[in-house]
Structures are given as structure tokens and as C-alpha cells.
Design an enzyme around this catalytic site. Structure first.
Site, PDB file in Angstrom:
ATOM      1  CG  PHE A   7      -1.450   1.225   1.729  1.00 42.70           C
ATOM      2  CD1 PHE A   7      -2.085   2.134   0.882  1.00 42.70           C
ATOM      3  CD2 PHE A   7      -1.297   1.563   3.069  1.00 42.70           C
ATOM      4  CE1 PHE A   7      -2.544   3.354   1.372  1.00 42.70           C
ATOM      5  CE2 PHE A   7      -1.754   2.771   3.561  1.00 42.70           C
ATOM      6  CZ  PHE A   7      -2.373   3.672   2.716  1.00 42.70           C
ATOM      7  CG  ASP A  27       5.918  -7.135  -2.460  1.00 43.16           C
ATOM      8  OD1 ASP A  27       5.370  -8.153  -1.992  1.00 43.16           O
ATOM      9  OD2 ASP A  27       5.678  -5.987  -2.057  1.00 43.16           O
ATOM     10  CG  ASN A  28       7.100 -12.103   0.206  1.00 44.89           C
ATOM     11  OD1 ASN A  28       6.429 -11.072   0.370  1.00 44.89           O
ATOM     12  ND2 ASN A  28       7.456 -12.887   1.215  1.00 44.89           N
ATOM     13  N   GLY A  32       1.089  -7.744  -0.101  1.00 41.63           N
ATOM     14  CA  GLY A  32       0.933  -6.781  -1.196  1.00 41.63           C
ATOM     15  C   GLY A  32       0.255  -7.408  -2.387  1.00 41.63           C
ATOM     16  CE1 TYR A 146       4.918  -3.926  11.440  1.00 41.70           C
ATOM     17  CE2 TYR A 146       3.944  -2.567  13.159  1.00 41.70           C
ATOM     18  CZ  TYR A 146       4.380  -2.710  11.861  1.00 41.70           C
ATOM     19  OH  TYR A 146       4.290  -1.652  10.973  1.00 41.70           O
ATOM     20  CE  LYS A 150       8.104  -2.362  10.494  1.00 45.81           C
ATOM     21  NZ  LYS A 150       8.570  -2.057   9.136  1.00 45.81           N
TER      22      LYS A 150
HETATM   23  P1  NAD Z   1       1.628  -3.543   3.056  1.00 45.18           P
HETATM   24  O1  NAD Z   1       1.422  -4.890   3.666  1.00 45.18           O
HETATM   25  O2  NAD Z   1       0.627  -3.039   2.096  1.00 45.18           O
HETATM   26  O3  NAD Z   1       3.061  -3.473   2.341  1.00 45.18           O
HETATM   27  C1  NAD Z   1       4.153  -4.270   2.736  1.00 45.18           C
HETATM   28  C2  NAD Z   1       4.706  -4.978   1.512  1.00 45.18           C
HETATM   29  O4  NAD Z   1       5.837  -5.753   1.918  1.00 45.18           O
HETATM   30  C3  NAD Z   1       3.710  -5.947   0.869  1.00 45.18           C
HETATM   31  O5  NAD Z   1       3.657  -5.722  -0.523  1.00 45.18           O
HETATM   32  C4  NAD Z   1       4.294  -7.328   1.180  1.00 45.18           C
HETATM   33  O6  NAD Z   1       3.953  -8.297   0.234  1.00 45.18           O
HETATM   34  C5  NAD Z   1       5.781  -7.001   1.238  1.00 45.18           C
HETATM   35  N1  NAD Z   1       6.575  -7.954   2.015  1.00 45.18           N
HETATM   36  C6  NAD Z   1       6.375  -8.373   3.289  1.00 45.18           C
HETATM   37  N2  NAD Z   1       7.313  -9.266   3.654  1.00 45.18           N
HETATM   38  C7  NAD Z   1       8.142  -9.415   2.595  1.00 45.18           C
HETATM   39  C8  NAD Z   1       9.308 -10.193   2.345  1.00 45.18           C
HETATM   40  N3  NAD Z   1       9.807 -11.000   3.274  1.00 45.18           N
HETATM   41  N4  NAD Z   1       9.904 -10.083   1.135  1.00 45.18           N
HETATM   42  C9  NAD Z   1       9.424  -9.261   0.178  1.00 45.18           C
HETATM   43  N5  NAD Z   1       8.326  -8.489   0.346  1.00 45.18           N
HETATM   44  C10 NAD Z   1       7.686  -8.575   1.546  1.00 45.18           C
HETATM   45  O7  NAD Z   1       1.801  -2.528   4.291  1.00 45.18           O
HETATM   46  P2  NAD Z   1       1.932  -0.944   4.346  1.00 45.18           P
HETATM   47  O8  NAD Z   1       0.898  -0.466   5.251  1.00 45.18           O
HETATM   48  O9  NAD Z   1       2.040  -0.357   3.004  1.00 45.18           O
HETATM   49  O10 NAD Z   1       3.318  -0.806   5.112  1.00 45.18           O
HETATM   50  C11 NAD Z   1       4.542  -0.535   4.433  1.00 45.18           C
HETATM   51  C12 NAD Z   1       5.631  -0.319   5.467  1.00 45.18           C
HETATM   52  O11 NAD Z   1       5.309   0.800   6.293  1.00 45.18           O
HETATM   53  C13 NAD Z   1       5.811  -1.519   6.414  1.00 45.18           C
HETATM   54  O12 NAD Z   1       7.183  -1.688   6.693  1.00 45.18           O
HETATM   55  C14 NAD Z   1       5.080  -1.091   7.664  1.00 45.18           C
HETATM   56  O13 NAD Z   1       5.603  -1.706   8.814  1.00 45.18           O
HETATM   57  C15 NAD Z   1       5.302   0.410   7.653  1.00 45.18           C
HETATM   58  N6  NAD Z   1       4.247   1.109   8.397  1.00 45.18           N
HETATM   59  C16 NAD Z   1       3.002   1.281   7.848  1.00 45.18           C
HETATM   60  C17 NAD Z   1       2.030   1.933   8.586  1.00 45.18           C
HETATM   61  C18 NAD Z   1       0.648   2.190   8.040  1.00 45.18           C
HETATM   62  O14 NAD Z   1      -0.163   2.793   8.737  1.00 45.18           O
HETATM   63  N7  NAD Z   1       0.326   1.788   6.835  1.00 45.18           N
HETATM   64  C19 NAD Z   1       2.310   2.387   9.875  1.00 45.18           C
HETATM   65  C20 NAD Z   1       3.572   2.166  10.393  1.00 45.18           C
HETATM   66  C21 NAD Z   1       4.540   1.541   9.643  1.00 45.18           C
END
Ligand code: NAD
Length: 311
Positions: A7, A27-28, A32, A146, A150
Site C-alpha cells: 500500500f 516483493d513476495n 501486497g 512486529y 521494528k
Molecule cells: P503492506 O502490507 O501493504 O506493504 C508491505 C509490503 O511488503 C507488501 O507488498 C508485502 O507483500 C511485502 N513484504 C512483506 N514481507 C516481505 C518479504 N519478506 N519479502 C518481500 N516483500 C515482503 O503494508 P503498508 O501499510 O504499506 O506498510 C509498508 C511499510 O510501512 C511496512 O514496513 C510497515 O511496517 C510500515 N508502516 C506502515 C504503517 C501504516 O499505517 N500503513 C504504519 C507504520 C509503519
């Protein structure tokens, strides 16, 4: 960029590509979706590589040879629902993957940006959360996979910065929402919007008095890129200071969707923080960052996206 089909990362890629950067997304697809980057697949500056970054970056992939100017480690499942369904995956991507990527960043002389989280503060005893606050995390609780992963990533990033000369940046991201969120990812906003659009009861945890500050994704992306372009290491909070109770959020979504849904209350999840709001003083003074999209406007755009996707 790791997690590029997610996202937040997919929105970041849109802006980077518009700026003329070449971007490799690894990405895996564990959380996503290819659909988030479908519009980019034929773009000459964009490459999508399917791989689990906890196994290290694939060798002998042409897009991953050569040298990167910047590595953005954005990969991680991030929804509370994922904490119980993908706990080991979360630990691996926040630890082993981070170490692999830090090594690559040092080898390339790249700037390394790590996506951390407000969850690093746990259930905070200081409000709003300032970067100098060390947090209140239960190391063996449900959320610890988590939070602690982090925190490990942050510690690793700082160690490579201090002892290996890495040009590093850590952004602590607060609750962010917007188009392309998974409707079933378990976070409040996509859940409430999906329920409202289906005319189902809106399920608020607890009595709904717990608060979150919600940031529209375009604002977050601007903040992350300001940090990337700066020489700051951080950690720096990024999000929106506007605080809202979950009950208010549910009622706003019902109003904006014009839904007939009622708001109902269910049990709270363990260690769910009571309140969460970033202190943005650092982001404002060091990066000139300020969010601009109001919750009403951001929610309206997100609802339109959910309606367009018919989710
Ligand atoms: P999301 O799940 O949409 O995106 C994360 C992506 O990482 C996904 O496409 C997933 O397939 C990929 N992924 C996960 N493990 C993987 C691996 N081992 N190898 C390759 N790809 C992998 O989540 P998001 O909300 O877009 O979050 C993105 C980042 O921002 C994350 O690191 C999350 O911790 C951080 N974050 C997001 C928020 C929020 O409110 N959205 C808040 C705090 C932190």
C-alpha cells in the site's frame, strides 16, 4: 525498494517514477498485490522482482546487479491481523532481511531508509509521542513480533550507521490510510469503509474511546521523501497530529458513505494502545514537513477508491 507492491510503498514508487528515478521493487506478495503496481509494469524505469527479502536479494537478477543510490526497506506485513497470521514472516523481514539489506547498502554506498513505526512506542505512557521516548512495549505479547522486529531493525540501522559508516534514515510511520489498502487487512479504516459500503454493522473495538491520529498516504509519502532527500538520520516521526476516537471515525465513515450501517462495539484486542499521536516537531523543523489533507478529504478519496475497485 522492498515491499514495493504494498500500500504505502506503491504510492512512494509513483512519486519516485514521476521524478524520473529508476525503481526496482522487490516483493513476495505476502500482503501486497501486483494490482498496486500494474499501471507501472510496462514503464521503462520500473522493475518488479518477486522474492522474499528475508532470503537476501536474489543474485544474478539483472535489475539487482550494479549499484543503488538508495535502498528503502519498506517490506513488512503491518496490520494487527498479520501479527497472528504471519508472526514468523514479520520477525524474519524485520531482522534477517534488514541485515541483508544493510550489508548491501554499505557495499553500494547507498542511503538506507528504514520504515519503522509508531508501534515502536508500544502502549505509550507519554503523549503525544516524541522521538526521545523509548516506549512501553510488551516483549512477549501478541504485538511483539512486529514491535520488537521494528525495534531490532532500528537498532541494526543505527549500528551500521555508527560503526560501518552507513548513510541511514529511520522514519517512524504513524497510522496511514488511503487508496489501495486491502479491504480485509483488519485495520480500522478499510474495515469500517467495507462494512459501511456493504451496509453491515460497523464493528468498533471496545467502547471506541481509544484514539488514533490518521495520516493520508500522500502526506506520508511527501514526509518520507523529504527525509530521503535530507541528510537527517532520525528516527523521525511522520504522520498527522489530528487525533480521532474510533467511534468518531466510524461515525464519520457512515456519514461520508451515506450508509445505513449502525455502529456496534466488540471486545478489544490485547495490548491495543489507548492513544497514539505523533509529536511532529522534529519533522516540521528538520524537514519542513506538515500534513495538508484533512481526514474528511482523505476519507472521501479512500471511499471513492474502494467504490471504484468494488471491494
Ligand atoms: P503492506 O502490507 O501493504 O506493504 C508491505 C509490503 O511488503 C507488501 O507488498 C508485502 O507483500 C511485502 N513484504 C512483506 N514481507 C516481505 C518479504 N519478506 N519479502 C518481500 N516483500 C515482503 O503494508 P503498508 O501499510 O504499506 O506498510 C509498508 C511499510 O510501512 C511496512 O514496513 C510497515 O511496517 C510500515 N508502516 C506502515 C504503517 C501504516 O499505517 N500503513 C504504519 C507504520 C509503519
Amino acid at each position: 525498494m522492498t515491499g514495493g507492491a504494498g500500500f504505502v510503498p506503491s504510492h512512494l514508487i509513483d512519486v519516485l517514477i514521476a521524478r524520473g528515478c529508476a525503481v526496482v521493487a522487490v516483493d513476495n506478495f505476502v500482503t501486497g498485490s501486483k494490482e498496486n503496481v500494474t499501471h507501472l509494469v510496462d514503464h521503462p524505469q520500473f522493475t518488479l522482482v518477486e522474492a522474499d527479502v528475508a532470503d537476501g536479494l536474489p543474485t544474478h537478477h539483472p535489475a539487482l546487479d550494479g549499484r543503488f543510490d538508495a535502498i528503502l526497506h519498506m517490506a513488512s506485513p503491518a496490520s494487527p491481523k498479520d501479527f497472528t497470521t504471519l508472526p514468523i514472516e514479520i520477525l524474519r523481514v524485520g531482522s534477517i532481511a534488514t541485515l541483508h539489506l544493510l550489508e548491501r547498502a554499505v557495499a553500494d554506498g547507498a542511503r538506507f531508509l528504514m520504515a519503522s513505526t509508531s508501534e515502536a512506542y508500544g502502549d505509550p505512557l507519554v503523549h503525544p509521542q516524541v522521538e526521545t521516548y523509548w516506549g512501553n512495549v510488551n516483549p512477549v505479547g501478541i504485538r511483539s513480533v512486529y514491535d520488537e522486529a521494528k525495534r531490532f531493525s532500528e537498532a541494526s540501522t543505527m549500528a551500521y550507521h555508527r560503526y560501518r559508516g552507513l548513510d541511514a534514515a529511520i522514519v517512524r510511520i504513524f497510522n496511514t490510510y488511503g487508496p489501495r489498502m486491502r479491504p480485509d487487512d483488519g485495520r480500522a479504516i478499510p474495515t469500517f469503509i467495507s462494512q459501511a459500503l456493504r451496509g453491515e454493522p460497523i464493528t468498533v473495538h471496545g467502547n471506541g474511546a481509544q484514539t488514533r491520529s490518521i495520516c493520508y498516504v500522500d502526506d506520508l509519502v511527501r514526509g518520507i521523501l523529504l527525509l530521503l532527500d535530507s541528510t537527517e538520520t532520525g528516527p523521525i516521526n511522520c504522520g498527522d497530529e489530528h487525533e480521532m476516537s474510533m467511534k468518531d471515525l466510524a461515525e464519520t465513515i457512515v456519514r461520508l458513505t451515506g450508509s445505513a450501517s449502525t455502529v456496534t462495539f466488540t471486545s478489544r484486542t490485547a495490548d491495543d494502545p489507548e492513544m497514539r499521536r505523533p509529536d511532529l516537531t522534529l519533522a516540521r523543523t528538520k524537514l519542513g514537513f506538515a500534513p495538508t489533507v484533512s481526514p474528511e478529504e482523505g476519507l472521501r478519496r479512500t471511499i471513492e477508491d474502494f467504490q471504484r475497485r468494488a471491494v
